[in-house]
Structures are given as structure tokens and as C-alpha cells.
Design an enzyme around this catalytic site. Structure first.
Site, short mmCIF file in Angstrom:
data_model
loop_
_atom_site.label_atom_id
_atom_site.label_comp_id
_atom_site.label_asym_id
_atom_site.label_seq_id
_atom_site.Cartn_x
_atom_site.Cartn_y
_atom_site.Cartn_z
N SER A 159 0.85 -1.19 0.00
CA SER A 159 0.00 0.00 0.00
C SER A 159 0.88 1.24 0.00
CB SER A 159 -0.89 0.01 1.24
OG SER A 159 -1.58 1.24 1.37
N TYR A 204 -2.10 -0.31 10.60
CA TYR A 204 -2.23 -0.78 9.22
C TYR A 204 -1.00 -0.36 8.41
CZ TYR A 204 -3.84 -0.96 4.37
OH TYR A 204 -3.94 -1.20 3.03
N LYS A 240 1.79 -2.79 6.31
CA LYS A 240 2.13 -2.65 4.91
C LYS A 240 3.62 -2.30 4.72
CE LYS A 240 -1.79 -3.80 3.17
NZ LYS A 240 -1.91 -5.06 2.41
#
Length: 250
Positions: free
Chosen positions: A141, A154, A158
Site C-alpha cells: 500500500s 495498518y 504494509k
């Protein structure tokens, strides 16, 4: 279609919706035999039935070793080989303070976004090595490259995907296994409302204002990039974390 993946066998995780569905459909259109894996078995069954005999649905929780083993076995059992593994399944907490994310959500994020890459690699690499090579593609991401507040845990997962991709690429190169990552910006998927905190016109405007090309990513954008990286046209590309982000990371 040009059938750029004719004769290839691919596994796509998280193939029941969003980016994974887009990738699986594009691979199938380009001639690949595809294992569609997702925790939502009903969703991938419907898609596989639509795609035909060269598509097989597998209900799999990619955080569980037994499910990952069954997923890899589906490829070798049905089609005799495994050329492409796309680790696309993902999970995120809702956009909020890093102090307000539950331990349960943290553990699930790390299991789906990080541990699943580890588990699938352990199973896929021996198969690819025995047949002379293959390609692994991890969905990372822009959050792993240009992190911003509100999605800290998060973002960290990533970041793992990006670093793991680069290290895997170096270590697996002698086995003729290429490893790359995709780094999408927020897209029109089921997780969009979590990324934004809530899905409102105002939040959408705020998010798209940070993307120079002025829109979210789409499953088609990600599928097109994935197709190139797993194709023979990219045979000299490994260890790349490709930004598919409309300029977001600039």
C-alpha cells in the site's frame, strides 16, 4: 485479450471482491488458470463459476497454515503447477487514533497483512523452485511508503509487506523466483470506509484532494499493474514496490 498469461497457473488471495477480484478476472482473461481464494467461499465460488473450467474457488483463511496448504494443493492438484502467487488478502482497522485500536484488530491486521505472506511463501517456494521458477506478488500500500496519522498499525503492516518483498526478492532470485509488490492508493473497495473513518462526500473530497490525478484507484488499475509484474515482459524486474497511486506518494 493478448493471452499474456497463457499456460500459467495463478493463485489470487482475497479474490472474492475488490482488487483481488479484479486481478483474478484479468488473469483469467489473459489465459491463466486461476485459483480464487477468499475467506468468503460463497463469493469466490460465484466468480469462479462465471469464469469457467479454468477457475477454481477455495475457501481459505490465509492466516491459517492448514488453509494455505490446501490453497497451494488446489493449484498443483487441479493444474499441476504454480507459476504466480498473489498475496492480496488484506485487513485494516478503522481510521482513528493509534491508542484506540483494539488488540484484537491489531492481531488480525498483522495476521492477514504480514503472517499470511510468511505462510504462503513457505508453501509456494518449494513448488516454484522444483519447476524452475515463479512469481510472487504482494499487495502492499502507499500506506507502507508514505504513512499518515489515523492508520498507524495498518501502515506498519504494509511497511512489513514492502520490506519483506525486497528481502524475499534478493533471497529467492537464485531460485528464479521474482518477488514484487503493488502499492495502491485507497480504492473503490469494501475497505474504503475504514480507511476514511466514514464514507461521506466530505471525506471522499478530502482524500481525493491528496491524489494529484484526482480519484481513487480501481480494481482495474491494480489488475493492469499486477498483470505486467507477473508477466514474462517483467522478467528482469524484482524487488519493486510499484506505486499505483495517481501520484499520491510524490
Amino acid at each position: 485479450m493478448s493471452k499474456r498469461l497463457e499456460g500459467k497457473v495463478a493463485i489470487v488471495t482475497g479474490a472474492g471482491s475488490g482488487f483481488g477480484e479484479g486481478i483474478a478476472r484479468r488473469f483469467a482473461a489473459e489465459g491463466a488458470k486461476v485459483i480464487l481464494a477468499d475467506i468468503n467461499g460463497d463469493a469466490v465460488t460465484l466468480i469462479a463459476n462465471e469464469l469457467g473450467d479454468d477457475a477454481v474457488a477455495v475457501a481459505a483463511d490465509v492466516t491459517r497454515k492448514a488453509d494455505v496448504e490446501a490453497m497451494i494443493a488446489a493449484a498443483t492438484g487441479h493444474f499441476g503447477r504454480l507459476d504466480i502467487l498473489v498475496n492480496n488478502a488484506g485487513y485494516t482497522h478503522r481510521n482513528r487514533s493509534l491508542l484506540d485500536v483494539s488488540e484484537e484488530d491489531f492481531d488480525r491486521i498483522m495476521a492477514v497483512n504480514a503472517k499470511a505472506i510468511y505462510l504462503s511463501t513457505l508453501q509456494a517456494v518449494p513448488v516454484m523452485e522444483a519447476q524452475g521458477g515463479g512469481v510472487i506478488l504482494n499487495t502492499a500500500s502507499t500506506a507502507g511508503l508514505r504513512p499518515r496519522p489515523g492508520l498507524t498499525w495498518y501502515n506498519a503492516s504494509k511497511g512489513f509487506a514492502v520490506t519483506a518483498t525486497k528481502s524475499m526478492a534478493v533471497e529467492l532470485a537464485p531460485k528464479k523466483i521474482r518477488v514484487n509488490a503493488l502499492c495502491p492508493v485507497a480504492g473503490e473497495t469494501a475497505m474504503l470506509d475504514r480507511f476514511m473513518g466514514e464514507d461521506t462526500p466530505e471525506r471522499r473530497a478530502t482524500f481525493t484532494a491528496t491524489i494529484p490525478l484526482g480519484r481513487f484507484s480501481t480494481p482495474e488499475d491494480i489488475a493492469n499493474a499486477a498483470l505486467y509484474l507477473v508477466s514474462d515482459e517483467a522478467e528482469f524486474i524484482t524487488g519493486v514496490a510499484l506505486e499505483v497511486d495517481g501520484g499520491r506518494c510524490i
